[in-house]
Scaffold this motif. Structure first.
Motif, mmCIF file in Angstrom:
data_model
loop_
_atom_site.group_PDB
_atom_site.id
_atom_site.type_symbol
_atom_site.label_atom_id
_atom_site.label_comp_id
_atom_site.label_asym_id
_atom_site.label_seq_id
_atom_site.Cartn_x
_atom_site.Cartn_y
_atom_site.Cartn_z
ATOM 1 N N LYS A 164 15.481 26.993 -1.011
ATOM 2 C CA LYS A 164 15.539 28.296 -1.673
ATOM 3 C C LYS A 164 14.354 29.189 -1.314
ATOM 4 C CE LYS A 164 18.386 26.796 -5.434
ATOM 5 N NZ LYS A 164 18.960 27.395 -6.585
ATOM 6 N N MET A 165 13.397 28.629 -0.595
ATOM 7 C CA MET A 165 12.211 29.383 -0.192
ATOM 8 C C MET A 165 11.834 28.968 1.230
ATOM 9 S SD MET A 165 8.304 29.308 -1.716
ATOM 10 C CE MET A 165 8.557 30.300 -3.170
ATOM 11 N N ARG A 166 11.517 29.983 2.025
ATOM 12 C CA ARG A 166 11.037 29.732 3.382
ATOM 13 C C ARG A 166 9.755 30.531 3.570
ATOM 14 N NH1 ARG A 166 12.544 32.060 8.601
ATOM 15 N NH2 ARG A 166 13.983 33.379 7.447
ATOM 16 N N ILE A 167 8.765 29.891 4.156
ATOM 17 C CA ILE A 167 7.482 30.538 4.407
ATOM 18 C C ILE A 167 7.261 30.599 5.914
ATOM 19 C CG2 ILE A 167 4.982 30.347 4.142
ATOM 20 C CD1 ILE A 167 5.519 29.096 1.392
ATOM 21 N N VAL A 168 6.887 31.785 6.378
ATOM 22 C CA VAL A 168 6.586 32.000 7.784
ATOM 23 C C VAL A 168 5.126 32.424 7.856
ATOM 24 C CG1 VAL A 168 7.158 33.330 9.846
ATOM 25 C CG2 VAL A 168 8.965 32.743 8.200
ATOM 26 N N GLY A 169 4.353 31.751 8.690
ATOM 27 C CA GLY A 169 2.945 32.080 8.817
ATOM 28 C C GLY A 169 2.084 31.220 7.926
ATOM 29 N N ASP A 170 0.829 31.598 7.843
ATOM 30 C CA ASP A 170 -0.151 30.793 7.135
ATOM 31 C C ASP A 170 -1.146 31.712 6.436
ATOM 32 O OD1 ASP A 170 -1.910 28.840 6.266
ATOM 33 O OD2 ASP A 170 -2.601 28.319 8.280
ATOM 34 N N ARG A 171 -1.331 31.493 5.176
ATOM 35 C CA ARG A 171 -2.257 32.317 4.402
ATOM 36 C C ARG A 171 -3.635 31.668 4.289
ATOM 37 N NH1 ARG A 171 -0.095 34.543 -1.245
ATOM 38 N NH2 ARG A 171 0.210 32.336 -1.545
ATOM 39 N N SER A 172 -3.798 30.453 4.785
ATOM 40 C CA SER A 172 -5.047 29.721 4.590
ATOM 41 C C SER A 172 -6.255 30.368 5.270
ATOM 42 C CB SER A 172 -4.901 28.266 5.059
ATOM 43 O OG SER A 172 -4.700 28.216 6.454
ATOM 44 N N ASN A 173 -6.022 31.179 6.285
ATOM 45 C CA ASN A 173 -7.135 31.839 6.976
ATOM 46 C C ASN A 173 -7.510 33.187 6.371
ATOM 47 O OD1 ASN A 173 -7.424 29.761 8.838
ATOM 48 N ND2 ASN A 173 -5.818 30.611 10.145
ATOM 49 N N ARG A 174 -6.837 33.575 5.293
ATOM 50 C CA ARG A 174 -7.115 34.871 4.677
ATOM 51 C C ARG A 174 -8.536 34.894 4.111
ATOM 52 N NH1 ARG A 174 -3.427 37.714 0.050
ATOM 53 N NH2 ARG A 174 -4.883 36.830 -1.392
ATOM 54 N N ASP A 175 -9.207 35.988 4.310
ATOM 55 C CA ASP A 175 -10.574 36.163 3.838
ATOM 56 C C ASP A 175 -10.621 35.965 2.321
ATOM 57 O OD1 ASP A 175 -13.044 37.358 2.918
ATOM 58 O OD2 ASP A 175 -13.172 38.378 4.848
ATOM 59 N N PRO A 176 -11.445 35.046 1.820
ATOM 60 C CA PRO A 176 -11.480 34.777 0.372
ATOM 61 C C PRO A 176 -11.960 35.962 -0.459
ATOM 62 C CG PRO A 176 -13.232 33.585 1.503
ATOM 63 C CD PRO A 176 -12.367 34.201 2.565
ATOM 64 N N ARG A 177 -12.620 36.928 0.169
ATOM 65 C CA ARG A 177 -13.076 38.103 -0.588
ATOM 66 C C ARG A 177 -11.916 38.966 -1.061
ATOM 67 N NH1 ARG A 177 -17.318 40.084 3.813
ATOM 68 N NH2 ARG A 177 -15.469 39.584 5.038
ATOM 69 N N ILE A 178 -10.743 38.796 -0.445
ATOM 70 C CA ILE A 178 -9.563 39.543 -0.883
ATOM 71 C C ILE A 178 -9.203 39.140 -2.304
ATOM 72 C CG2 ILE A 178 -7.089 39.888 -0.478
ATOM 73 C CD1 ILE A 178 -7.800 39.416 2.561
ATOM 74 N N GLY A 179 -9.379 37.884 -2.617
ATOM 75 C CA GLY A 179 -9.076 37.388 -3.956
ATOM 76 C C GLY A 179 -7.596 37.130 -4.132
ATOM 77 N N ASP A 180 -7.251 36.769 -5.339
ATOM 78 C CA ASP A 180 -5.876 36.411 -5.674
ATOM 79 C C ASP A 180 -5.272 37.500 -6.556
ATOM 80 O OD1 ASP A 180 -3.643 34.654 -5.741
ATOM 81 O OD2 ASP A 180 -4.242 34.020 -7.737
ATOM 82 N N PHE A 181 -4.022 37.787 -6.326
ATOM 83 C CA PHE A 181 -3.307 38.795 -7.107
ATOM 84 C C PHE A 181 -2.328 38.166 -8.097
ATOM 85 C CE2 PHE A 181 -4.456 40.890 -3.155
ATOM 86 C CZ PHE A 181 -4.879 42.136 -3.557
ATOM 87 N N HIS A 182 -2.038 36.879 -7.903
ATOM 88 C CA HIS A 182 -0.915 36.278 -8.614
ATOM 89 C C HIS A 182 -0.987 36.431 -10.127
ATOM 90 C CE1 HIS A 182 2.475 33.710 -9.442
ATOM 91 N NE2 HIS A 182 1.732 33.238 -10.425
ATOM 92 N N ASP A 183 -2.076 36.030 -10.750
ATOM 93 C CA ASP A 183 -2.131 36.041 -12.217
ATOM 94 C C ASP A 183 -2.044 37.449 -12.793
ATOM 95 O OD1 ASP A 183 -2.220 33.299 -12.320
ATOM 96 O OD2 ASP A 183 -4.352 33.164 -12.799
ATOM 97 N N ILE A 184 -2.652 38.400 -12.121
ATOM 98 C CA ILE A 184 -2.571 39.788 -12.593
ATOM 99 C C ILE A 184 -1.111 40.240 -12.594
ATOM 100 C CG2 ILE A 184 -3.200 42.182 -12.076
ATOM 101 C CD1 ILE A 184 -5.789 40.986 -10.776
ATOM 102 N N ILE A 185 -0.405 39.910 -11.521
ATOM 103 C CA ILE A 185 1.001 40.286 -11.403
ATOM 104 C C ILE A 185 1.849 39.547 -12.429
ATOM 105 C CG2 ILE A 185 2.989 40.291 -9.856
ATOM 106 C CD1 ILE A 185 0.772 40.457 -7.570
ATOM 107 N N ALA A 186 1.571 38.253 -12.605
ATOM 108 C CA ALA A 186 2.345 37.462 -13.575
ATOM 109 C C ALA A 186 2.257 38.057 -14.982
ATOM 110 C CB ALA A 186 1.829 36.009 -13.591
ATOM 111 N N ARG A 187 1.114 38.601 -15.318
ATOM 112 C CA ARG A 187 0.928 39.146 -16.677
ATOM 113 C C ARG A 187 1.715 40.418 -16.929
ATOM 114 N NH1 ARG A 187 -5.141 38.015 -15.557
ATOM 115 N NH2 ARG A 187 -5.116 35.753 -15.873
ATOM 116 N N VAL A 188 2.178 41.084 -15.869
ATOM 117 C CA VAL A 188 2.970 42.304 -16.050
ATOM 118 C C VAL A 188 4.425 42.112 -15.643
ATOM 119 C CG1 VAL A 188 0.956 43.806 -15.768
ATOM 120 C CG2 VAL A 188 2.435 43.315 -13.797
ATOM 121 N N THR A 189 4.804 40.887 -15.313
ATOM 122 C CA THR A 189 6.169 40.609 -14.855
ATOM 123 C C THR A 189 7.040 40.165 -16.014
ATOM 124 O OG1 THR A 189 5.374 40.026 -12.656
ATOM 125 C CG2 THR A 189 7.561 39.259 -13.247
ATOM 126 N N ALA A 190 8.124 40.923 -16.212
ATOM 127 C CA ALA A 190 9.068 40.591 -17.293
ATOM 128 C C ALA A 190 10.111 39.621 -16.783
ATOM 129 C CB ALA A 190 9.750 41.861 -17.790
#
Length: 142
Positions: free
Chosen positions: A116-142
């Motif tokens: 049900k999910m396919r991932i293309v590419g790799d996020r592991s090399n992303r600069d850690p200074r970008i930070g994470d968006f997930h929790d902020i988004i989860a808090r506004v997702t109905a």
């Protein structure tokens, strides 16, 4: 305020969140960039009357944000996922807890194993200074 997952309001929130983060990073990490795309297949008819996937992408380069509500392939990281299967992940707030982050990762693994999910590419090399968006988004997702 809460927004239906992948709705126009949700995408506007995402766009604003990313623009705000990039503005801050212009000072803290000039030159940082990333790109990603998410594609939500088989969305509800109230969000996509013709059943076409809901998509968004972002490309950040040299302090500029290109955001769009359509699919692109030239990104570092792309997720293609069934809408209904993804909604629980989109709402799941890890609260910054490593155990809950591991649980979210496990939820994603189950979706990948079920096809049900396919991932293309790799996020592991992303600069850690970008930070994470997930929790902020989860808090506004109905």
């Amino acid at each position: 305020m809460k927004y239906a997952f992948a709705s126009p309001g949700w995408m506007a929130f995402m766009h604003g969140l990313i623009v705000e983060r990039v503005q801050r990073l212009k000072v803290e990490a000039p030159g940082v960039g990333w790109s990603m795309c998410e594609v939500f297949t088989d969305p509800p008819r109230d969000l996509s009357p013709d059943g076409s996937p809901l998509c968004w992408h972002v490309v950040v380069k040299d302090g500029e944000v290109r955001f769009g509500a359509y699919e692109i392939d030239d990104v570092e990281f792309k997720v293609i996922v069934d809408y209904a299967a993804c909604v629980p992940l989109g709402r799941y707030d890890t609260r910054g807890d490593p155990a809950r982050r591991a649980e979210l990762t496990g939820m994603s693994a189950v979706l990948r194993e079920a096809g049900k999910m396919r991932i293309v590419g790799d996020r592991s090399n992303r600069d850690p200074r970008i930070g994470d968006f997930h929790d902020i988004i989860a808090r506004v997702t109905a």
